[in-house]
Design a protein around this motif. Structure first.
Motif, PDB file in Angstrom:
ATOM      1  N   MET A 175      66.697  58.088  68.042  1.00  7.51           N
ATOM      2  CA  MET A 175      66.667  56.625  68.012  1.00  7.51           C
ATOM      3  C   MET A 175      65.219  56.125  67.985  1.00  7.51           C
ATOM      4  SD  MET A 175      68.442  53.735  68.397  1.00  7.51           S
ATOM      5  CE  MET A 175      69.534  53.031  69.598  1.00  7.51           C
ATOM      6  N   LEU A 176      64.909  55.343  66.977  1.00  5.72           N
ATOM      7  CA  LEU A 176      63.573  54.739  66.894  1.00  5.72           C
ATOM      8  C   LEU A 176      63.660  53.305  67.395  1.00  5.72           C
ATOM      9  CD1 LEU A 176      60.589  54.737  65.690  1.00  5.72           C
ATOM     10  CD2 LEU A 176      61.628  53.700  63.675  1.00  5.72           C
ATOM     11  N   ASP A 177      62.790  52.950  68.309  1.00  7.42           N
ATOM     12  CA  ASP A 177      62.738  51.566  68.783  1.00  7.42           C
ATOM     13  C   ASP A 177      61.336  51.012  68.558  1.00  7.42           C
ATOM     14  OD1 ASP A 177      65.388  51.265  70.156  1.00  7.42           O
ATOM     15  OD2 ASP A 177      64.616  52.976  71.290  1.00  7.42           O
ATOM     16  N   LEU A 178      61.271  49.952  67.802  1.00  7.05           N
ATOM     17  CA  LEU A 178      60.022  49.214  67.695  1.00  7.05           C
ATOM     18  C   LEU A 178      60.217  47.973  68.562  1.00  7.05           C
ATOM     19  CD1 LEU A 178      59.233  49.415  63.875  1.00  7.05           C
ATOM     20  CD2 LEU A 178      58.669  51.001  65.692  1.00  7.05           C
ATOM     21  N   ILE A 179      59.325  47.807  69.520  1.00  9.20           N
ATOM     22  CA  ILE A 179      59.538  46.741  70.491  1.00  9.20           C
ATOM     23  C   ILE A 179      58.344  45.797  70.526  1.00  9.20           C
ATOM     24  CG2 ILE A 179      60.031  46.219  72.916  1.00  9.20           C
ATOM     25  CD1 ILE A 179      61.005  49.258  73.007  1.00  9.20           C
ATOM     26  N   GLY A 180      58.573  44.581  70.104  1.00  7.32           N
ATOM     27  CA  GLY A 180      57.566  43.521  70.246  1.00  7.32           C
ATOM     28  C   GLY A 180      56.235  43.808  69.589  1.00  7.32           C
ATOM     29  N   LEU A 181      56.258  44.372  68.356  1.00  8.27           N
ATOM     30  CA  LEU A 181      54.996  44.688  67.688  1.00  8.27           C
ATOM     31  C   LEU A 181      54.242  43.426  67.310  1.00  8.27           C
ATOM     32  CD1 LEU A 181      55.886  47.589  65.224  1.00  8.27           C
ATOM     33  CD2 LEU A 181      55.127  47.711  67.600  1.00  8.27           C
ATOM     34  N   GLY A 182      52.946  43.462  67.533  1.00  9.50           N
ATOM     35  CA  GLY A 182      52.086  42.352  67.136  1.00  9.50           C
ATOM     36  C   GLY A 182      50.810  42.906  66.527  1.00  9.50           C
ATOM     37  N   LYS A 183      50.290  42.234  65.499  1.00  8.48           N
ATOM     38  CA  LYS A 183      49.068  42.715  64.850  1.00  8.48           C
ATOM     39  C   LYS A 183      48.353  41.555  64.189  1.00  8.48           C
ATOM     40  CE  LYS A 183      46.174  45.715  63.155  1.00  8.48           C
ATOM     41  NZ  LYS A 183      45.303  46.476  64.084  1.00  8.48           N
ATOM     42  N   ARG A 184      47.058  41.513  64.395  1.00  4.62           N
ATOM     43  CA  ARG A 184      46.232  40.504  63.728  1.00  4.62           C
ATOM     44  C   ARG A 184      45.175  41.212  62.911  1.00  4.62           C
ATOM     45  NH1 ARG A 184      46.474  35.534  66.376  1.00  4.62           N
ATOM     46  NH2 ARG A 184      44.476  34.917  65.560  1.00  4.62           N
ATOM     47  N   PHE A 185      44.877  40.701  61.742  1.00  3.40           N
ATOM     48  CA  PHE A 185      43.704  41.138  60.980  1.00  3.40           C
ATOM     49  C   PHE A 185      42.763  39.943  60.967  1.00  3.40           C
ATOM     50  CE2 PHE A 185      46.703  44.113  58.654  1.00  3.40           C
ATOM     51  CZ  PHE A 185      46.174  45.248  59.232  1.00  3.40           C
ATOM     52  N   GLY A 186      41.728  40.021  61.770  1.00  2.00           N
ATOM     53  CA  GLY A 186      40.819  38.880  61.867  1.00  2.00           C
ATOM     54  C   GLY A 186      41.563  37.693  62.441  1.00  2.00           C
TER      55      GLY A 186
END
Lengths: 323, 399
Positions: free
Chosen positions: A1-12
């Motif tokens: 089971m793969l869980d991606l939880i609350g990913l956040g990412k900014r570029f600049g």
């Protein structure tokens, strides 16, 4: 089971991912759709660990994924790349070994995948001598050669001819049958609808809808019918609770207001003339996708109940869609 | 089949080994590499063989004499030549014209007749000395005889033992040859450092521009990829370097140019050893720089400071290193200058073994720091495609 939880990412200054979550179970094929620049590739790169997320967690079998677990995953990046001058078999053996396979196992597996994927060309050929479609098959083989438990494929179908698409789809199905989890992104929505057990629609770095296509359609969505009647003129407008969406050579497409029964529609149709076709119409994934992208998404009344339980319509997403 | 439970350290080195093996085997099968090795060996053999061929030919002369005294002058000249360690062969021609023609054709180095030495272009000093003194001796004898003096008795009286030569520096001759080896060695060292460092840089950009690095980094850590690449290409360089040194020394000793003694082999071994250190230092710098760009076209731009440094240290080694001096004495310990200065200065006797070891120690310390820095820049930059990644951004990785 793969869980991606609350990913956040900014570029600049630019936020490319915001609170993005979804899960893929064993033996599940997850289709990841969204417009260009929506954040699909960034999500996949974060999942694979080739890009660090600012926020959120990538979990595998309930534990935070690390280099050791990711070695058992297979990855096909959006921008294809292998060693152009290297022999294809050597190349696949090398990748299998990097993922921890022994040399004899790697060789056996590489030969098998070249056969299974129908790569034309001798194993000793250099990659650059193959056609692009064949190079893409080798690229998939590179993702599959170490028998991964999870496959993350960025646009695996782009650039393939119909035969190539079938070979690729078959390869993915066979993996899923063996319990492998598969995540892939694609713009070919019919293909996604056909192949995937679950679909995620991403827009502006947020997951706007996750679930099976059936779930995405929503239980309380207005029901649509396509009716073809040998009638001299328009007849459906007068039926109460019925809105005509389209009227063409293949009949009228109507939407029934909640509480309106389809029998009343059928009666009206039979009264108007000989009914040649009468069928409920489910919106295709493409239509659902357009609704999300155009901000006219139909929101179900139920509140989202959890990250792994679909369908979930993030509250913020709904607000944004209404704005 | 897979060993997911293996500890990260052994997994790291297993990855390094795989990457290094690929670099080594893929490149050694490359035709370009094999041609390059062949050319290098051919140039080296030429560099060894040509001076040997010229050197052995330069002390042999064919001469002829004319006039009534010709037999006597020839005899004396042959004796004089022996004394001067010069090989003179006396030839005879039927007449003046035939002898002059032979000189003109280059069959004859000199023709002595009628109080003149006839040569085609120029007269070698050794030969001139032989001929002049032979002529003078015969003339003297003639005049003594004419004056009624016994020439043989005078000869007897004038017979003295030639001065014996004593060289205070017994190694002088050998040192020149060692310098020769070191010079050739530095030339090679420079060429090989440049070649293999640029190879590392090319390899980094190749992986980055083809985006294969994303697949690789999904399987192995960036440091393992960098380390494996540097080691794999370096082993290839070391192999070529050792091969070249062995072939060069063997050829030179086979042709009799040098004798294979410890003091001859040491400079060659030093060149090989410094290749390892120098390569490691330059390869780290080149790799870190190359990781900043995504296209081959941009590579030259970012590696220019490193290539300039390499060229500068070559010139320092050639000009300052040959002559010694304080400047060279200091730089001989400063990496990366030490890589080329150490072999040259050791060959000319300016540095002792402990100084070699000290400089090597300093280089190793510098190398460790450089590797850490290079790995950090590489990690920070290698996945960023697009334009040139600023060093500052690459350094503050992860953002």
């Amino acid at each position: 089971m793969l869980d991606l939880i609350g990913l956040g990412k900014r570029f600049g200054d630019k936020t490319v991912l915001q609170d993005l979550s979804f899960s893929v179970g064993p033996g599940q094929m997850f289709g990841f759709v969204g417009t260009n620049g929506a954040g699909k590739t960034t999500t996949m790169r974060i999942a694979m660990g080739v890009l660090a997320g600012d926020r959120g967690e990538v979990r595998w079998q309930g534990r935070a994924a690390d280099a050791g677990t990711r070695r058992r995953w297979g990855y096909m990046p959006e921008e294809r790349g292998l060693y152009a001058k290297m022999r294809i078999l050597d190349q696949l053996v090398y990748f299998a070994e990097l993922h921890g396979m022994s040399r004899p196992d790697a060789r056996r597996s590489a030969e098998e995948w070249l056969r299974t994927l129908g790569v034309s060309g001798a194993p000793g050929d250099r990659l650059e001598t193959l056609s692009l479609g064949n190079q893409q098959r080798v690229q998939l083989a590179a993702a599959l050669v170490h028998e991964p438990e999870l496959l993350i494929l960025d646009e695996p179908f782009s650039g393939l001819d119909p035969v190539g698409v079938d070979v690729m789809a078959q390869a993915l199905r066979s993996r899923v049958e063996r319990g492998v989890s598969v995540v892939f992104s694609s713009h070919q929505l019919e293909l996604v609808e056909q192949l995937c057990d679950a679909v995620g629609i991403i827009k502006d770095g947020r997951m706007h809808a996750v679930g099976t296509v059936q779930e995405l359609r929503g239980g309380d969505r207005a029901v649509r019918y396509r009716v073809q009647v040998d009638a001299p003129g328009p007849w459906a407008h007068a039926v109460p609770g019925v809105t005509v969406l389209a009227d063409g050579a293949d009949g009228v497409l109507v939407e029934l207001a909640p509480g309106t029964g389809e029998q009343g529609l059928l009666d009206a149709a039979r009264a108007a003339g000989r009914v040649r076709a009468f069928a409920p119409v489910d919106p295709s994934l493409a239509e659902l996708f357009r609704e999300v992208v155009n901000g006219t998404a139909h929101a179900p009344s139920e509140a989202p109940s959890g990250p792994s339980e679909a369908p979930s319509w993030p509250a913020e997403g709904r607000e944004e869609a209404r704005a | 089949m897979t060993s997911p439970t293996a500890d990260p350290t052994s997994r790291f080195w297993a990855s390094v080994r795989l990457v290094a093996r690929r670099e080594f085997t893929e490149r050694i099968r490359d035709r370009g590499f094999l041609i390059q090795v062949g050319v290098m060996l051919a140039v080296l053999l030429a560099a060894v063989a040509i001076p040997a061929a010229i050197g052995s030919g330069s002390d042999k002369y064919d001469v002829a004499f004319g006039g009534p005294q010709q037999a006597r002058v020839g005899q004396v000249a042959a004796a004089q030549a022996q004394l001067l360690d010069t090989d003179v062969t006396v030839k005879t021609y039927p007449d003046d014209a035939a002898a002059l023609k032979a000189v003109e054709d280059g069959d004859l180095d000199a023709y002595v007749a009628g109080g003149r030495i006839v040569v085609h272009r120029d007269l070698d000093q050794n030969l001139a000395a032989v001929l002049q003194s032979a002529y003078a001796t015969v003339e003297r004898d003639n005049r003594l005889t004419a004056a009624g003096i016994d020439a043989a008795a005078v000869d007897q009286a004038l017979q003295v033992q030639p001065l014996a030569k004593q060289t205070l520096d017994p190694d002088a001759d050998e040192r020149d040859k060692r310098k020769g080896i070191a010079f050739l060695g530095v030339l090679m060292l420079y060429g090989m450092l440049m070649l293999f460092s640029v190879w590392v840089a090319n390899g980094v950009v190749e992986e980055k521009s083809s985006r294969i690095v994303e697949i690789l980094l999904a399987a192995v850590p960036a440091r393992a990829l960098l380390t494996g690449k540097v080691i794999g290409i370096g082993l290839l360089g070391l192999l070529q370097m050792a091969l070249t040194a062995a072939v060069g020394l063997a050829a030179a000793s086979g042709l009799g140019t040098i004798e294979l003694t410890g003091s001859m082999v040491y400079p060659a071994a030093l060149v090989v050893a410094w290749f390892v250190l120098g390569y490691a230092i330059y390869a780290c710098m080149f790799a870190a720089a190359a990781a900043r760009v995504s296209r081959m076209e941009d590579l030259q731009n970012v590696i220019t400071p490193m290539t300039s440094l390499l060229i500068a240290s070559f010139f320092v080694a050639i000009f300052a290193g040959q002559s010694g001096g304080t400047f060279a004495q200091i730089l001989a310990y400063v990496p990366p200058f030490s890589a080329m200065l150490q072999p040259v200065m050791t060959a000319s006797g300016d540095l002792a073994v402990w100084q070699n070891l000290l400089a090597a120690g300093i280089s190793v310390v510098a190398l460790v720091g450089l590797m850490i820095a290079a790995a950090r820049v590489y990690e920070g930059a290698v996945l960023r495609t697009g334009g040139k990644v600023p060093v500052k951004d690459a350094w503050g990785k992860g953002s």
